[in-house]
Each structure stands twice: as structure tokens, then as C-alpha cells.
Design a protein around this motif. Structure first.
Motif, PDB file in Angstrom:
ATOM      1  N   ARG A 171       0.863  -1.179   0.000  1.00  0.00           N
ATOM      2  CA  ARG A 171       0.000   0.000   0.000  1.00  0.00           C
ATOM      3  C   ARG A 171       0.904   1.234   0.000  1.00  0.00           C
ATOM      4  NH1 ARG A 171      -2.432  -3.923  -0.807  1.00  0.00           N
ATOM      5  NH2 ARG A 171      -4.302  -4.731   0.254  1.00  0.00           N
ATOM      6  N   ILE A 172       0.458   2.301  -0.650  1.00  0.00           N
ATOM      7  CA  ILE A 172       1.237   3.535  -0.743  1.00  0.00           C
ATOM      8  C   ILE A 172       0.361   4.715  -0.345  1.00  0.00           C
ATOM      9  CG2 ILE A 172       2.543   5.080  -2.260  1.00  0.00           C
ATOM     10  CD1 ILE A 172       3.066   2.637  -4.079  1.00  0.00           C
ATOM     11  N   VAL A 173       0.743   5.422   0.716  1.00  0.00           N
ATOM     12  CA  VAL A 173       0.016   6.616   1.114  1.00  0.00           C
ATOM     13  C   VAL A 173       0.856   7.839   0.761  1.00  0.00           C
ATOM     14  CG1 VAL A 173       0.899   6.472   3.508  1.00  0.00           C
ATOM     15  CG2 VAL A 173      -1.118   7.862   2.994  1.00  0.00           C
ATOM     16  N   ARG A 174       0.251   8.789   0.069  1.00  0.00           N
ATOM     17  CA  ARG A 174       0.893  10.078  -0.209  1.00  0.00           C
ATOM     18  C   ARG A 174       0.369  11.084   0.802  1.00  0.00           C
ATOM     19  NH1 ARG A 174       0.642  10.125  -6.858  1.00  0.00           N
ATOM     20  NH2 ARG A 174       2.393   8.686  -7.178  1.00  0.00           N
ATOM     21  N   ILE A 175       1.236  11.428   1.741  1.00  0.00           N
ATOM     22  CA  ILE A 175       0.862  12.251   2.885  1.00  0.00           C
ATOM     23  C   ILE A 175       1.053  13.731   2.559  1.00  0.00           C
ATOM     24  CG2 ILE A 175       1.433  12.795   5.278  1.00  0.00           C
ATOM     25  CD1 ILE A 175       2.396   9.850   5.509  1.00  0.00           C
ATOM     26  N   PHE A 176      -0.002  14.499   2.735  1.00  0.00           N
ATOM     27  CA  PHE A 176       0.082  15.955   2.606  1.00  0.00           C
ATOM     28  C   PHE A 176       0.320  16.563   3.987  1.00  0.00           C
ATOM     29  CE2 PHE A 176      -1.446  14.904  -1.472  1.00  0.00           C
ATOM     30  CZ  PHE A 176      -1.345  16.005  -2.300  1.00  0.00           C
ATOM     31  N   ASN A 177       0.603  17.864   4.022  1.00  0.00           N
ATOM     32  CA  ASN A 177       0.996  18.537   5.263  1.00  0.00           C
ATOM     33  C   ASN A 177       0.106  18.127   6.437  1.00  0.00           C
ATOM     34  OD1 ASN A 177       1.754  20.378   2.878  1.00  0.00           O
ATOM     35  ND2 ASN A 177       2.977  21.206   4.557  1.00  0.00           N
ATOM     36  N   THR A 178       0.751  17.599   7.469  1.00  0.00           N
ATOM     37  CA  THR A 178       0.055  17.117   8.650  1.00  0.00           C
ATOM     38  C   THR A 178       0.632  17.803   9.889  1.00  0.00           C
ATOM     39  OG1 THR A 178      -0.233  14.979   7.557  1.00  0.00           O
ATOM     40  CG2 THR A 178      -0.607  15.034   9.920  1.00  0.00           C
ATOM     41  N   TYR A 179      -0.201  18.033  10.884  1.00  0.00           N
ATOM     42  CA  TYR A 179       0.257  18.735  12.080  1.00  0.00           C
ATOM     43  C   TYR A 179      -0.431  18.163  13.309  1.00  0.00           C
ATOM     44  CZ  TYR A 179      -4.262  21.083  12.151  1.00  0.00           C
ATOM     45  OH  TYR A 179      -5.608  21.331  12.219  1.00  0.00           O
ATOM     46  N   GLY A 180       0.110  18.501  14.474  1.00  0.00           N
ATOM     47  CA  GLY A 180      -0.493  18.086  15.724  1.00  0.00           C
ATOM     48  C   GLY A 180       0.553  17.875  16.796  1.00  0.00           C
ATOM     49  N   PRO A 181       0.140  17.392  17.972  1.00  0.00           N
ATOM     50  CA  PRO A 181       1.072  17.125  19.065  1.00  0.00           C
ATOM     51  C   PRO A 181       2.184  16.168  18.645  1.00  0.00           C
ATOM     52  CG  PRO A 181      -1.178  17.045  19.865  1.00  0.00           C
ATOM     53  CD  PRO A 181      -1.265  17.163  18.366  1.00  0.00           C
ATOM     54  N   ARG A 182       3.360  16.374  19.222  1.00  0.00           N
ATOM     55  CA  ARG A 182       4.600  15.621  19.012  1.00  0.00           C
ATOM     56  C   ARG A 182       5.415  16.099  17.819  1.00  0.00           C
ATOM     57  NH1 ARG A 182       2.237   9.525  20.023  1.00  0.00           N
ATOM     58  NH2 ARG A 182       1.201  10.009  21.992  1.00  0.00           N
ATOM     59  N   MET A 183       4.959  17.122  17.124  1.00  0.00           N
ATOM     60  CA  MET A 183       5.859  17.767  16.166  1.00  0.00           C
ATOM     61  C   MET A 183       6.982  18.433  16.956  1.00  0.00           C
ATOM     62  SD  MET A 183       3.422  19.602  13.310  1.00  0.00           S
ATOM     63  CE  MET A 183       4.633  19.506  11.991  1.00  0.00           C
ATOM     64  N   ARG A 184       8.143  18.583  16.325  1.00  0.00           N
ATOM     65  CA  ARG A 184       9.254  19.293  16.957  1.00  0.00           C
ATOM     66  C   ARG A 184       9.170  20.773  16.632  1.00  0.00           C
ATOM     67  NH1 ARG A 184      13.127  16.447  13.601  1.00  0.00           N
ATOM     68  NH2 ARG A 184      14.374  18.309  13.896  1.00  0.00           N
ATOM     69  N   LEU A 185       9.325  21.595  17.658  1.00  0.00           N
ATOM     70  CA  LEU A 185       9.266  23.036  17.437  1.00  0.00           C
ATOM     71  C   LEU A 185      10.360  23.510  16.483  1.00  0.00           C
ATOM     72  CD1 LEU A 185       8.374  24.666  20.867  1.00  0.00           C
ATOM     73  CD2 LEU A 185       7.162  24.935  18.714  1.00  0.00           C
ATOM     74  N   ASN A 186      11.484  22.792  16.454  1.00  0.00           N
ATOM     75  CA  ASN A 186      12.617  23.248  15.641  1.00  0.00           C
ATOM     76  C   ASN A 186      12.772  22.438  14.360  1.00  0.00           C
ATOM     77  OD1 ASN A 186      13.363  20.880  16.982  1.00  0.00           O
ATOM     78  ND2 ASN A 186      15.532  21.439  17.048  1.00  0.00           N
ATOM     79  N   ASP A 187      11.685  21.833  13.852  1.00  0.00           N
ATOM     80  CA  ASP A 187      11.861  20.973  12.684  1.00  0.00           C
ATOM     81  C   ASP A 187      11.776  21.723  11.364  1.00  0.00           C
ATOM     82  OD1 ASP A 187       9.178  21.248  11.953  1.00  0.00           O
ATOM     83  OD2 ASP A 187       8.753  19.108  11.961  1.00  0.00           O
ATOM     84  N   GLY A 188      11.477  23.021  11.401  1.00  0.00           N
ATOM     85  CA  GLY A 188      11.550  23.833  10.193  1.00  0.00           C
ATOM     86  C   GLY A 188      10.255  23.933   9.411  1.00  0.00           C
TER      87      GLY A 188
END
Length: 330
Positions: A171-188
Motif C-alpha cells: 500500500r502507498i500513502v501520499r501524505i500531505f501537510n500534517t500537524y499536531g502534538p509531538r511535532m518538533r518546534l525546531n523541525d523547520g
């Protein structure tokens, strides 16, 4: 009932850790794997005592040996933000190529179904809007972002080769911009970047004139789409994202209003090959999976901001391997 077993690579990452939670909640035994090159052990420390979870610290570009049987594999190991894959370009290419090859071999040996995490970046700076799965993309193969874009495009190609040649369930999922808890504040990426600047009392930095667009999907919706895709009968790529589009300038103004910090917006030059438009066509996901996002942006952004606001150190999301050392199997 025999407990089904799933291997999730990139388990300590943003999406990987949420997938671990979902599969445990659904009654699976989860084996998490990560080498912490961008993942954070704190994302999975809450699972340490869970009898349905074990963790292996490992680089998937190296040979993978799992003694237990496996029913499913989800390959989410990869740097996923420009600040990461521009810093470690070779590792980014290797995890999409060598890492995927290793996991395809493992899936074949275990007779397991494999789902790979592809990305909207396979569309590059799109000339078609919104982007549907039958669009082949507009990618600069030798540009600085090409290390990520081409790693994911190769990942899709080799996965389909294994599906066609070996009959492997994929299976192949093409993920578009996702957000929420556990993102890193400094990930750019734009959401943690804006929220981090607001929390530090800094002006918000917009690249270009802010007319470029993005479409943001809350993590719970994204995970639900991925879960449904894994158990579908469809082997070709499927877009999972939120089609509600917004310009970056308007989004910055939303963040200022949400945080109540009243910063100004400053402008810098647009990075090379930064996409000017990004919006998923999710018609296929609606038809095949009966899926569409449920969490609106205002609700999702408030949850995300509250998560970031609880950080004691908003300058860096520091990794601490010691907290998880007793649970790591090397």
C-alpha cells in the motif's frame, strides 16, 4: 484470538508514534523501530510498560532481522522536514532506497503486507492544482529538495516492482501537510516554526510574499486515513490530506490571532524549489476508504498550540536517550 503483529519504522517520529498508539488501541502487538536520527524517544516513553509494545533501536538501511512473525509493516522511517533532509541528504536518500529495499525483503520473507509513507512532495512544485494521484509531478531531481522528493519517488517505484514481480501485498500513502502534538518546534515546518516564534515573542517569518498555499491535515485524521488504507484492497498511491487550502500569509495571521501574541510578519526570500501550491485531491480516498478529514483547522491548531505551550524549553526539543534506555533492544 491470536494478536496480530505490526512493525512500525520511524516509531519515535511524529506520525510513527501516533501510529503506534492507534495500532495498540486496535489490539495489535506493535514492534517499533527507530535510530533516533530525527525521532524523539519521548514520543514513545508512554508505551514503555505496555505489554503490547516493544522497541528496537536500529537503522533500517542496515540488514533487518526480526525473529517474530509479522502480519504488517509500516515504513515511516525518514527525515520529513527540509531542515532535516537538507542537513542529512545522503541518509535521506538511503532510507528511501536501501531502507525500503530491506523492508520489502522482510515483508516478502514474512509474507506481511507493507505500507510505505510517500509524500505530496512527489508532485514537486505542481503545475496541476489540486494534485490527484494520476499527476506525475514537476520535480527538480538535482535541486536541494530532490534528495527527499526522489527518495520517495524511488520508494514508490520499487514498492510497485515488488508488488508486480513478487505479488507482495503493498500500500502507498501520499501524505500531505500534517500537524499536531509531538511535532518538533525546531523541525523547520511552517506550523511549529510559526508557533515557536510566537511563543518566543518573535515576529513570524514568511518566505516569499506569502501567496504560496498549503493544506493542513490534523494528525488524528491522517492516522485514520493511513489505517483505513492499510486494510483496503488498493495497491496504488492514495492521497491523504485536508483539501482546505490557505495562503501562508493568511495562515500567519491566523497564528497571531490564535496565540494572542500580536507579532508582526517579516518576509524573506523563498527557498529553492519551494512549492507554490499544495492541495490534495482526495476524491480517491473518499471513494475507496470512505475517508475525509473531520477536524477543522481552528480546532486542530488550538490543540497543537496548547501542546507546544506546555513545553518548558521552547528553544529546542531536546532528545534524551536515557529515559528510554531500559526498553531499547539493540
Amino acid at each position: 484470538m491470536i494478536q496480530k503483529r505490526v512493525l512500525i519504522t520511524g516509531a519515535a517520529g511524529f506520525l510513527g508514534s501516533h501510529l503506534c498508539d492507534r495500532f495498540i488501541d486496535e489490539g495489535f502487538y506493535v514492534i517499533g523501530m527507530d535510530n533516533f536520527i530525527t525521532g524523539d524517544p519521548k514520543n514513545i516513553t508512554h508505551l514503555e510498560a505496555n505489554s503490547s509494545f516493544e522497541f528496537i533501536e536500529h537503522d533500517v538501511t542496515k540488514h533487518i532481522s526480526i525473529e517474530k512473525s509479522l502480519d504488517y509493516i509500516l515504513h515511516f522511517a525518514s527525515p520529513a522536514s527540509p531542515i532535516d533532509y537538507l542537513k542529512i541528504p545522503i541518509q535521506t536518500l538511503k532510507v528511501g532506497s536501501l531502507g525500503t529495499h530491506n523492508l520489502l525483503g522482510l515483508a516478502k520473507a514474512k509474507k506481511a503486507r507493507l505500507l510505505i509513507a510517500s509524500t505530496s512532495e512527489v508532485y514537486g512544485d505542481p503545475l496541476v492544482h489540486p494534485q490527484s494521484e494520476d499527476y506525475y509531478g514537476n520535480v527538480n531531481t538535482i535541486g536541494p529538495r530532490g534528495v527527499y522528493d526522489e527518495a520517495k519517488r524511488f520508494q514508490e517505484s520499487i514498492t510497485m516492482a515488488y508488488h508486480r514481480f513478487h505479488g507482495l501485498e503493498t500500500r502507498i500513502v501520499r501524505i500531505f501537510n500534517t500537524y499536531g502534538p509531538r511535532m518538533r518546534l525546531n523541525d523547520g515546518r511552517v506550523i511549529p516554526a510559526f508557533m515557536g516564534q510566537a511563543l518566543r515573542g518573535e515576529d513570524l517569518t514568511v518566505f516569499g510574499d506569502g501567496s504560496q498555499t498549503r493544506s493542513f491535515c490534523y494528525v488524528d485524521d491522517q492516522i485514520d486515513g493511513i489505517y483505513k488504507l492499510l486494510f483496503s484492497d488498493y495497491a496504488y498511491p492514495v492521497n491523504i490530506g485536508n483539501p482546505q487550502e490557505i495562503t501562508i500569509k493568511d495562515f500567519a495571521e491566523e497564528i497571531i490571532k490564535l496565540t494572542g501574541m500580536y507579532q508582526k510578519i517579516t518576509y524573506k526570500n523563498l527557498p529553492v524549489d519551494d512549492p507554490l501550491q499544495r492541495q490534495p485531491d482526495i476524491s480517491l480516498a473518499k471513494k475507496l476508504l470512505n475517508w475525509e478529514p473531520k477536524v477543522n483547522r481552528a480546532e486542530g491548531m488550538l490543540k497543537t498550540f496548547n501542546y507546544f505551550k506546555n513545553f518548558t524549553d521552547i528553544e529546542l526539543n531536546k532528545r534524551d536517550h536515557k529515559d528510554f534506555s531500559n526498553h531499547i533492544k539493540k
